[in-house]
Write a protein that holds these residues in place. Structure first.
Motif: not given
Length: 304
Positions: A15-18, A24-30, A45-52
């Motif tokens: 979900s978007r809220s998740r 907000e707790t530091g699990h994403a990078t660009v 063109g940016a590379a986004y990464r979300l670590k669950v």
């Protein structure tokens, strides 16, 4: 497009809220750099990464964490919580909490009042020290929860605050709700919110630069004491959330005391007294605990 919406749409299973909470707790990078602003615009063109992170057990696990127990019988535990100890597991604090310690201490506690927060009938903020009561039986949990809901008990706090109120005792009243622009903070609000009333007494004054206050809550809102004291211009020393600038009152302290107060790493707030009737026997119980060593040392600096 906002990056939290973009990631939620792209991933599909979150979900978007998740996604927002993970960012907000530091699990994403660009492009390999930390990304904590969910409202940032997506860059082509940016590379986004979300670590669950791996899932947290639904039921907290016992952990051997020392407890300062003041009283215990088969129905309840009264303890002196140290500053720095989270009461129950939550995002960012999956273990090492008071609940984990209680499950190790009392084998039959699991499930009383719910698996996620067994035995918990009230809470203190992580960095607030002081007395808490925990239920060990379901009847005690129900009775204690009702006592806290109806304020049928006696709770007193000690706080080291900036400045000196014009009145040595009085009350602070004002509805408390979410801050209109910072959702991580609470605030006294003109519209909405929940009614809140705090009684205070100045126990000791350090000129007009600061004071030791004793406080009683007539209501129990989130961060109530910290919000009310900040609202009337006497924020709690060391408060990382509601003390946003160097208070003018700091100029009234000698340099050693001023430096000690400004460097204090947490809110100088302590739940000093808790009185209530035993939920099973009806016996009147009252417990008190002195402020912990760090707050006592700050108090001595202010007195000096």
């Amino acid at each position: 497009m906002r990056v939290d919406r973009f990631l939620a749409d792209a991933i599909g299973s979150l979900s978007r809220s998740r996604v927002k909470a993970l960012m907000e707790t530091g699990h994403a990078t660009v492009d390999g750099a930390p990304l904590t602003d969910p409202s940032a615009a997506v860059r082509p063109g940016a590379a986004y990464r979300l670590k669950v992170p791996p899932p947290v057990p639904a039921t907290p696990l016992p952990e051997n964490i020392a407890l300062d127990i003041l009283f215990e019988d088969k129905h309840l535990i009264v303890l002196n919580k140290p500053a720095g100890l989270v009461v129950h597991p939550a995002p960012g604090n999956a273990d090492g909490t008071l609940v984990n310690a209680l499950l190790h201490h009392a084998d039959d506690l699991s499930g009383i009042g719910g698996e996620a927060r067994p035995g918990i009938v009230h809470r203190l903020d992580k960095e607030t020290s002081g007395i808490m009561v925990v239920a060990k039986s379901q009847p005690a949990h129900i009775a204690l929860s009702e006592a806290f809901a109806t304020r049928d008990l006696d709770r007193e706090y000690l706080a080291l605050c900036w400045g000196l109120p014009a009145q040595m005792q009085g009350e602070i009243e004002g509805n408390i709700g979410r801050h209109p622009t910072d959702r991580k903070r609470m605030a006294v609000v003109e519209r909405g919110g929940k009614s809140a009333l705090t009684h205070y007494w100045v126990e000791e004054a350090f000129g007009t630069a600061g004071c030791l206050m004793r406080l009683k809550l007539a209501t129990g809102r989130t961060h109530q004491i910290r919000v009310h004291l900040s609202h009337v211009g006497h924020p709690v020393m060391g408060d990382p959330v509601y003390l946003r600038r160097i208070p003018a009152a700091a100029a009234g302290l000698a340099k050693p005391a001023r430096e000690a107060a400004m460097a204090f790493p947490r809110q100088a707030l302590h739940a000093a007294t808790l009185g209530f009737r035993h939920p099973m026997t009806g016996q009147a119980l009252r417990f008190s605990a002195d402020p912990p060593a760090d707050m006592a040392l700050l108090l001595e600096c202010l007195r000096a």
